[in-house]
Design a protein around this motif. Structure first.
Motif, PDB file in Angstrom:
ATOM      1  N   ALA A 120     -59.373  47.085  -9.917  1.00 21.72           N
ATOM      2  CA  ALA A 120     -58.864  46.415  -8.719  1.00 21.72           C
ATOM      3  C   ALA A 120     -57.870  45.312  -9.098  1.00 21.72           C
ATOM      4  O   ALA A 120     -58.114  44.525 -10.011  1.00 21.72           O
ATOM      5  CB  ALA A 120     -60.017  45.823  -7.907  1.00 21.72           C
ATOM      6  N   TYR A 121     -56.758  45.253  -8.379  1.00 22.28           N
ATOM      7  CA  TYR A 121     -55.745  44.226  -8.631  1.00 22.28           C
ATOM      8  C   TYR A 121     -56.028  42.943  -7.852  1.00 22.28           C
ATOM      9  O   TYR A 121     -55.681  41.856  -8.307  1.00 22.28           O
ATOM     10  CB  TYR A 121     -54.366  44.745  -8.249  1.00 22.28           C
ATOM     11  N   ARG A 122     -56.628  43.085  -6.680  1.00 15.62           N
ATOM     12  CA  ARG A 122     -56.882  41.910  -5.834  1.00 15.62           C
ATOM     13  C   ARG A 122     -58.360  41.560  -5.862  1.00 15.62           C
ATOM     14  O   ARG A 122     -59.225  42.437  -5.834  1.00 15.62           O
ATOM     15  CB  ARG A 122     -56.433  42.175  -4.405  1.00 15.62           C
ATOM     16  N   CYS A 123     -58.643  40.267  -5.901  1.00 14.31           N
ATOM     17  CA  CYS A 123     -60.030  39.816  -5.939  1.00 14.31           C
ATOM     18  C   CYS A 123     -60.781  40.186  -4.659  1.00 14.31           C
ATOM     19  O   CYS A 123     -62.004  40.370  -4.687  1.00 14.31           O
ATOM     20  CB  CYS A 123     -60.087  38.305  -6.166  1.00 14.31           C
ATOM     21  N   GLU A 124     -60.051  40.294  -3.527  1.00 10.57           N
ATOM     22  CA  GLU A 124     -60.700  40.696  -2.285  1.00 10.57           C
ATOM     23  C   GLU A 124     -61.254  42.116  -2.388  1.00 10.57           C
ATOM     24  O   GLU A 124     -62.375  42.395  -1.939  1.00 10.57           O
ATOM     25  CB  GLU A 124     -59.714  40.623  -1.109  1.00 10.57           C
ATOM     26  N   ASP A 125     -60.467  43.014  -2.970  1.00 11.04           N
ATOM     27  CA  ASP A 125     -60.931  44.385  -3.162  1.00 11.04           C
ATOM     28  C   ASP A 125     -62.078  44.434  -4.172  1.00 11.04           C
ATOM     29  O   ASP A 125     -63.041  45.181  -4.002  1.00 11.04           O
ATOM     30  CB  ASP A 125     -59.778  45.271  -3.639  1.00 11.04           C
TER      31      ASP A 125
ATOM     32  N   SER B  87     -63.013  42.831 -15.696  1.00 12.85           N
ATOM     33  CA  SER B  87     -62.297  42.991 -14.432  1.00 12.85           C
ATOM     34  C   SER B  87     -60.818  42.670 -14.603  1.00 12.85           C
ATOM     35  O   SER B  87     -60.465  41.623 -15.149  1.00 12.85           O
ATOM     36  CB  SER B  87     -62.901  42.072 -13.363  1.00 12.85           C
ATOM     37  N   ARG B  88     -59.979  43.551 -14.135  1.00 17.64           N
ATOM     38  CA  ARG B  88     -58.527  43.365 -14.262  1.00 17.64           C
ATOM     39  C   ARG B  88     -58.063  42.128 -13.512  1.00 17.64           C
ATOM     40  O   ARG B  88     -57.260  41.342 -14.030  1.00 17.64           O
ATOM     41  CB  ARG B  88     -57.817  44.609 -13.725  1.00 17.64           C
ATOM     42  N   CYS B  89     -58.556  41.916 -12.311  1.00 16.89           N
ATOM     43  CA  CYS B  89     -58.050  40.806 -11.499  1.00 16.89           C
ATOM     44  C   CYS B  89     -58.597  39.450 -11.946  1.00 16.89           C
ATOM     45  O   CYS B  89     -58.036  38.416 -11.579  1.00 16.89           O
ATOM     46  CB  CYS B  89     -58.364  41.039 -10.017  1.00 16.89           C
ATOM     47  N   HIS B  90     -59.682  39.421 -12.718  1.00 16.72           N
ATOM     48  CA  HIS B  90     -60.259  38.153 -13.165  1.00 16.72           C
ATOM     49  C   HIS B  90     -59.845  37.779 -14.583  1.00 16.72           C
ATOM     50  O   HIS B  90     -60.142  36.666 -15.025  1.00 16.72           O
ATOM     51  CB  HIS B  90     -61.788  38.201 -13.094  1.00 16.72           C
TER      52      HIS B  90
ATOM     53  N   LEU C 233     -52.574  37.939 -19.940  1.00 15.99           N
ATOM     54  CA  LEU C 233     -51.727  39.067 -19.577  1.00 15.99           C
ATOM     55  C   LEU C 233     -52.304  40.330 -20.199  1.00 15.99           C
ATOM     56  O   LEU C 233     -52.233  40.518 -21.412  1.00 15.99           O
ATOM     57  CB  LEU C 233     -50.288  38.838 -20.059  1.00 15.99           C
ATOM     58  N   ARG C 234     -52.849  41.166 -19.363  1.00 21.70           N
ATOM     59  CA  ARG C 234     -53.498  42.371 -19.856  1.00 21.70           C
ATOM     60  C   ARG C 234     -52.616  43.602 -19.666  1.00 21.70           C
ATOM     61  O   ARG C 234     -52.874  44.650 -20.232  1.00 21.70           O
ATOM     62  CB  ARG C 234     -54.823  42.567 -19.117  1.00 21.70           C
ATOM     63  N   TYR C 235     -51.593  43.491 -18.839  1.00 22.78           N
ATOM     64  CA  TYR C 235     -50.735  44.623 -18.493  1.00 22.78           C
ATOM     65  C   TYR C 235     -51.616  45.751 -17.963  1.00 22.78           C
ATOM     66  O   TYR C 235     -52.405  45.541 -17.072  1.00 22.78           O
ATOM     67  CB  TYR C 235     -49.884  45.037 -19.696  1.00 22.78           C
TER      68      TYR C 235
ATOM     69  N   LYS D 183     -50.540  42.096  -6.009  1.00 26.65           N
ATOM     70  CA  LYS D 183     -50.913  41.709  -7.374  1.00 26.65           C
ATOM     71  C   LYS D 183     -50.574  42.743  -8.448  1.00 26.65           C
ATOM     72  O   LYS D 183     -50.733  42.461  -9.639  1.00 26.65           O
ATOM     73  CB  LYS D 183     -52.423  41.375  -7.460  1.00 26.65           C
ATOM     74  N   GLU D 184     -50.118  43.934  -8.073  1.00 29.36           N
ATOM     75  CA  GLU D 184     -49.751  44.923  -9.088  1.00 29.36           C
ATOM     76  C   GLU D 184     -48.553  44.449  -9.909  1.00 29.36           C
ATOM     77  O   GLU D 184     -48.520  44.620 -11.135  1.00 29.36           O
ATOM     78  CB  GLU D 184     -49.434  46.262  -8.424  1.00 29.36           C
ATOM     79  N   PHE D 185     -47.579  43.884  -9.233  1.00 27.61           N
ATOM     80  CA  PHE D 185     -46.384  43.364  -9.902  1.00 27.61           C
ATOM     81  C   PHE D 185     -46.757  42.228 -10.843  1.00 27.61           C
ATOM     82  O   PHE D 185     -46.256  42.139 -11.973  1.00 27.61           O
ATOM     83  CB  PHE D 185     -45.389  42.901  -8.842  1.00 27.61           C
ATOM     84  N   ASP D 186     -47.671  41.361 -10.423  1.00 30.43           N
ATOM     85  CA  ASP D 186     -48.082  40.201 -11.219  1.00 30.43           C
ATOM     86  C   ASP D 186     -48.794  40.614 -12.498  1.00 30.43           C
ATOM     87  O   ASP D 186     -48.536  40.065 -13.580  1.00 30.43           O
ATOM     88  CB  ASP D 186     -49.025  39.304 -10.408  1.00 30.43           C
ATOM     89  N   ILE D 187     -49.694  41.588 -12.387  1.00 32.50           N
ATOM     90  CA  ILE D 187     -50.562  41.935 -13.505  1.00 32.50           C
ATOM     91  C   ILE D 187     -49.905  42.937 -14.449  1.00 32.50           C
ATOM     92  O   ILE D 187     -49.915  42.767 -15.673  1.00 32.50           O
ATOM     93  CB  ILE D 187     -51.903  42.479 -12.984  1.00 32.50           C
TER      94      ILE D 187
END
Length: 256
Positions: free
Chosen positions: A10-15, A44-47, A51-53, A154-158
């Motif tokens: 998940a890219y967003r913490c809400e999801d 978790s990707r969003c947490h 920079l994990r790409y 958040k996809e662009f950010d991560i």
């Protein structure tokens, strides 16, 4: 467990919170372990704070360890020769691939990036200020900052690769989409990564060893008395990792 992998990616913490709620309802002990003992930032990707790409693994050592599984019993010098030979082959093989690339990005990123162009078509884009755009359409809207290279999805950010919202915003702003991509995904950086050649060490008789090194006395390490039985060849499992055991009938026991 689909909810787990959805939470991981998940890219967003809400999801992420929604998937964790599903996990806690079905597997409360698993959810407690993931949150309190492991910690969200480790899987978790969003947490993840850095920079994990698009990389989800955190243990590159295991990948190298599996490559050297048959050479671990060699002497140190022989083991280093195996590593050098393997690395030399990898570098040369990848260099050949790099030189054949004609696209601006690496093959894996180009194949991921290209379909987003079609997905960005037909999206309504509203300019909010010189660098910020509101992109509507699809399942999720996005607010894109083409200067700071961010988007509300958040996809662009991560990933550091323009999402469909960023592509739509770039087209509206008449900005090259490829200028928004992280330089680490470009062919130029790919070439630099494998531009050097890894040479063999060569015969010991040909070494140019400085005198201060040649005269240094290196004592062998302290040897402890070995325990009875066959020496252990496999590594110790890390925290939270389980071994698969076999019973006498050949059936696997333990967690799958």
């Amino acid at each position: 467990m689909g909810s787990y992998w959805s939470a991981v990616n998940a890219y967003r913490c809400e999801d992420f919170a929604g998937y964790m709620t599903e996990i806690s309802h079905r597997y409360p002990r698993v959810a407690e372990y993931l949150e309190n003992e492991v910690g969200f930032e480790k899987w978790s990707r969003c947490h993840y704070p850095g920079l994990r790409y698009n990389i989800t693994t955190t243990n590159m050592v295991e990948s190298l360890n599996s490559m050297l599984v048959n050479a671990r019993d060699f002497s140190y010098v022989a083991l280093l020769d195996v590593i050098q030979e393997k690395m030399s082959k990898w570098w040369n093989d990848r260099r050949i691939v790099v030189m054949a690339i004609t696209a601006p990005l690496t093959p894996s990123r180009e194949s991921e990036f290209r379909p987003r162009f079609a997905q960005s078509n037909g999206r309504h884009t509203l300019q909010l200020n010189p660098v910020t755009y509101h992109v509507k359409g699809g399942e999720l809207e996005g607010v894109v900052d083409i200067f700071n290279k961010t988007c509300a999805c958040k996809e662009f950010d991560i990933d550091k690769l323009p999402c469909v919202h960023a592509i739509a915003a770039a087209h509206h702003a008449q900005v090259s989409v490829y200028s928004l991509v992280s330089p680490y995904y470009t062919k130029e950086y790919y070439v630099l990564a494998y531009g050097k050649t890894i040479y063999p060490v060569g015969s010991q008789s040909q070494w140019d060893v400085p005198n201060e090194v040649a005269t240094r006395v290196v004592l062998p390490r302290e040897v402890k008395e070995r325990k009875r039985g066959r020496p252990k060849t496999s590594r110790f499992p890390s925290v939270g990792e389980f071994r698969k055991r076999k019973n006498r009938c050949g059936l696997r026991l333990g967690p799958k």
